[in-house]
Design a protein around this motif. Structure first.
Motif, mmCIF file in Angstrom:
data_model
loop_
_atom_site.group_PDB
_atom_site.id
_atom_site.type_symbol
_atom_site.label_atom_id
_atom_site.label_comp_id
_atom_site.label_asym_id
_atom_site.label_seq_id
_atom_site.Cartn_x
_atom_site.Cartn_y
_atom_site.Cartn_z
ATOM 1 N N ALA A 221 32.663 48.195 22.579
ATOM 2 C CA ALA A 221 31.648 48.952 23.127
ATOM 3 C C ALA A 221 30.861 48.051 24.355
ATOM 4 O O ALA A 221 30.333 48.668 25.272
ATOM 5 N N SER A 222 30.979 46.929 24.168
ATOM 6 C CA SER A 222 30.082 46.241 25.157
ATOM 7 C C SER A 222 30.665 46.477 26.777
ATOM 8 O O SER A 222 30.046 46.200 27.855
ATOM 9 N N TYR A 223 32.065 46.459 26.850
ATOM 10 C CA TYR A 223 32.805 46.942 28.057
ATOM 11 C C TYR A 223 32.103 48.019 28.726
ATOM 12 O O TYR A 223 31.817 48.344 29.934
ATOM 13 N N LEU A 224 31.634 49.126 28.002
ATOM 14 C CA LEU A 224 31.036 50.408 28.590
ATOM 15 C C LEU A 224 29.595 49.992 28.754
ATOM 16 O O LEU A 224 29.185 50.414 29.868
ATOM 17 N N ARG A 225 28.980 49.352 27.913
ATOM 18 C CA ARG A 225 27.421 48.969 28.136
ATOM 19 C C ARG A 225 27.122 48.217 29.463
ATOM 20 O O ARG A 225 26.322 48.465 30.130
ATOM 21 N N HIS A 237 28.664 59.077 26.758
ATOM 22 C CA HIS A 237 29.539 58.295 25.945
ATOM 23 C C HIS A 237 28.853 57.060 25.226
ATOM 24 O O HIS A 237 29.009 56.915 24.113
ATOM 25 N N LEU A 238 28.090 56.530 26.290
ATOM 26 C CA LEU A 238 27.452 55.226 25.672
ATOM 27 C C LEU A 238 26.504 55.738 24.711
ATOM 28 O O LEU A 238 26.364 54.913 23.668
ATOM 29 N N VAL A 285 34.079 54.822 18.528
ATOM 30 C CA VAL A 285 33.860 53.802 19.569
ATOM 31 C C VAL A 285 35.028 53.843 20.609
ATOM 32 O O VAL A 285 35.137 53.808 21.711
ATOM 33 N N GLN A 286 36.199 53.828 19.692
ATOM 34 C CA GLN A 286 37.616 53.783 20.450
ATOM 35 C C GLN A 286 37.552 54.775 21.484
ATOM 36 O O GLN A 286 38.051 54.892 22.636
#
Length: 341
Positions: A221-225, A237-238, A285-286
């Motif tokens: 999830a950190s890649y999105l945040r 999505h986040l 999350v995925q």
């Protein structure tokens, strides 16, 4: 030496830049060296489950999972072995440990003979993660009455043969989860027949696996945040990811607290419930991260791609609908109000 807050921070610092080598042939030895480093630094001495600090134990597992799931697989097995030995009054020999307890149909290990307080075992054990790099293992075997018996085995001895094939998945490939063959190998019993399965810590450890799933999903999830624009669709999505992870974190904290308050109580229901809750969050999350980020990180970011490949395989430690059916049966058999707020 226990996992204080300072040592948890030290674990995070040590693993911040952890990355497996690109060459597949070097990944196993690299993982073995990393596990030994964690042990030598005392970062494997986690609070025992049900000892009053279960959440701290799970925070350490989640931290390693967020760094690399293949390393986590070895680290969780090693720390689980230490907890099992402590619970069943077994001596933990110096070195790195694994727990090999899978019982697929048609593949098993048996006790052949008993001698001088020890046993000789023969047969094949499948799904042996880290077999090429750990020094000792706790292995489930069948005794003379076909009961499950846990034994401790030192691997560097005649009669132990570590396989090299059988793992074809791209995900979790570095763990080298191969078959190990035993031929009259020397071992010692840890606890009595069926005690490994019946002890309170069995389900404590099962619940702890959900913390590992959570740690890996948080990293994904950190890649999105931190790596996306403020595009409104990405932010939606986040938001969904945050809600899923917050719910899973709350479930883990609640379960850890319950275990610490009831260390000797049957905990299968609590463990199955938290595993189901966290599994659902991880799957969300995925899905949301993939939808938001598109193909680029899967194809251009090696660490993201490895995590995205490892996590679905690691998550299959859950048995999906079979686990949910067991949860439903436990709930159906209970008499308390399950959903009171």
């Amino acid at each position: 030496m226990t996992m204080t807050q300072d040592r948890l921070l030290a674990l995070r610092d040590l693993l911040r830049d952890f990355e497996l080598p690109l060459e597949h042939a070097h990944q196993g030895p690299f993982l073995g060296a990393a596990l030994r480093q964690l042990r030598d630094d005392g970062l494997d001495r986690l609070p025992l489950p049900g000892g009053g600090d279960t959440l701290r134990r799970w925070q350490a597992l989640a931290t390693v999972a967020g760094a690399d799931l293949s390393l986590l697989k070895l680290y969780e097995g090693h720390t689980d072995a230490l907890a099992i030995l402590a619970e069943l009054d077994g001596d933990a020999l110096p070195g790195t440990w694994a727990v090999w307890a899978a019982e697929p149909p048609g593949v098993s290990v048996r006790i052949d003979t008993r001698e001088d307080g020890q046993v000789r075992i023969s047969g094949s054990k499948a799904w042996c993660s880290g077999a090429a790099v750990v020094e000792h293992a706790l292995v489930t075997v069948k005794d003379e009455q076909q009961r499950s018996q846990l034994v401790a085995v030192t691997l560097a001895q005649p009669g132990v043969s570590v396989g090299s094939g059988g793992w074809n998945a791209v995900g979790m490939a570095a763990t080298h989860s191969v078959t190990v063959d035993f031929d009259n190998a020397l071992a010692r019993c840890v606890g009595g027949p069926e005690e490994y399965l019946q002890r309170p810590g069995f389900w404590h450890g099962g619940a702890g696996i959900a913390a590992c799933w959570y740690g890996a999903a948080s990293r994904l999830a950190s890649y999105l945040r931190y790596g996306h624009s403020d595009d409104p669709h990405a932010m939606a999505h986040l938001g969904a990811v945050d809600a899923a992870l917050a719910g899973a974190a709350g479930a883990l904290r609640e379960c850890a607290g319950w275990i610490d308050e009831h260390p000797a109580a049957p905990s299968e229901l609590a463990a199955r419930r938290v595993r189901a809750q966290v599994e659902g969050a991880v799957e969300a999350v995925q899905w949301h991260v993939g939808r938001a980020l598109g193909a680029t990180p899967f194809c251009r970011d090696r660490r993201f791609a490895r995590l995205a490949a490892d996590l679905p395989v690691f998550l299959r430690q859950s048995h999906g609908e079979r686990d949910l059916a067991h949860l439903g049966l436990h709930l159906k058999a209970g008499h308390e109000e399950a959903w009171a707020l």
